[in-house]
Motif scaffolding. Structure first.
Motif, short mmCIF file in Angstrom:
data_model
loop_
_atom_site.label_atom_id
_atom_site.label_comp_id
_atom_site.label_asym_id
_atom_site.label_seq_id
_atom_site.Cartn_x
_atom_site.Cartn_y
_atom_site.Cartn_z
N CYS A 88 3.75 -5.79 -7.54
CA CYS A 88 2.86 -4.75 -8.06
C CYS A 88 3.58 -3.52 -8.58
CB CYS A 88 1.89 -4.31 -6.97
SG CYS A 88 0.80 -5.61 -6.50
N GLY A 89 4.80 -3.32 -8.18
CA GLY A 89 5.50 -2.15 -8.67
C GLY A 89 6.77 -1.88 -7.90
N ARG A 118 -1.01 5.02 -8.08
CA ARG A 118 -0.76 3.67 -7.58
C ARG A 118 -0.83 3.75 -6.06
NH1 ARG A 118 1.72 -0.06 -10.92
NH2 ARG A 118 0.67 -1.36 -9.41
N ILE A 141 3.70 9.31 -12.33
CA ILE A 141 2.98 8.34 -11.52
C ILE A 141 3.03 8.80 -10.07
CG2 ILE A 141 2.84 5.94 -10.78
CD1 ILE A 141 4.40 5.25 -13.38
N VAL A 143 2.64 7.63 -6.37
CA VAL A 143 2.68 6.41 -5.57
C VAL A 143 2.35 6.79 -4.13
CG1 VAL A 143 4.11 4.50 -4.78
CG2 VAL A 143 4.45 5.43 -7.07
#
Length: 171
Positions: A88-89, A118, A141, A143
């Motif tokens: 997923c990342g 995320r 982003i 997280v």
């Protein structure tokens, strides 16, 4: 210098949407079973498809997340139904701006910017969640994840100025 490797597996809480999908799939299976006697062989085919759909929904709504930390990079994988794994990342320490406990005042300046979220956490309220802001191709982003102490210590050793961990108070 040797590579540092840690793994950590968490089970994600079921969402309201996931629970509703499970209930809906069971209701469809029961409804399909009732039509089995009315339609005959076509009803048996429909019932098999509905059971397959219910099994697929149950597997997709049973999610575990695995954190794999290897020397400056944390990989996130989702595991569906304990059988299917999907990457997923990644959280790369080099691209990370800052990482701190959720709600820390050090994160306020980043919270004001536009960012994409995320979430790789358990979704449980009150859990010890950490937030990392990563800049990739001029995009910010956010997280969210819940690493264990081994991963936290390794990340802090790799980037002590970026990874802000509250000190433990010894009694």
């Amino acid at each position: 210098m040797g590579d540092v490797y840690h793994e950590y597996l968490i089970k994600q809480k079921k969402t309201v949407v996931g629970i509703m999908l499970r209930i809906f799939s069971i209701a469809l299976c029961i409804g399909g079973f009732c039509t089995l006697f009315l339609i005959g062989s076509l009803g048996a085919l429909i019932e098999c498809l509905l059971v397959y759909l219910a099994i697929w929904i149950f597997k997709r709504t049973d999610v575990e997340i695995e954190y794999c930390y290897l020397s400056g990079e944390c990989q996130f994988d989702k595991i569906f139904g304990r059988s299917k794994r999907k990457g997923c990342g990644k959280l790369d320490i080099e691209q990370m701006e800052i990482m701190a406990l959720e709600g820390s005042p050090e994160l306020e300046s980043f919270e004001r910017e536009n960012y994409r979220v995320r979430d790789f956490s358990t979704l449980v309220k009150g859990a010890r969640r950490y937030v990392a802001f990563v800049r990739k191709d001029s995009e910010l982003i956010k997280v969210i994840f819940e690493p264990n102490d081994d991963i936290l210590e390794s990340m802090q050793m790799a980037a002590p100025r970026k990874v802000l961990i509250p000190r433990k108070i010894s009694s």
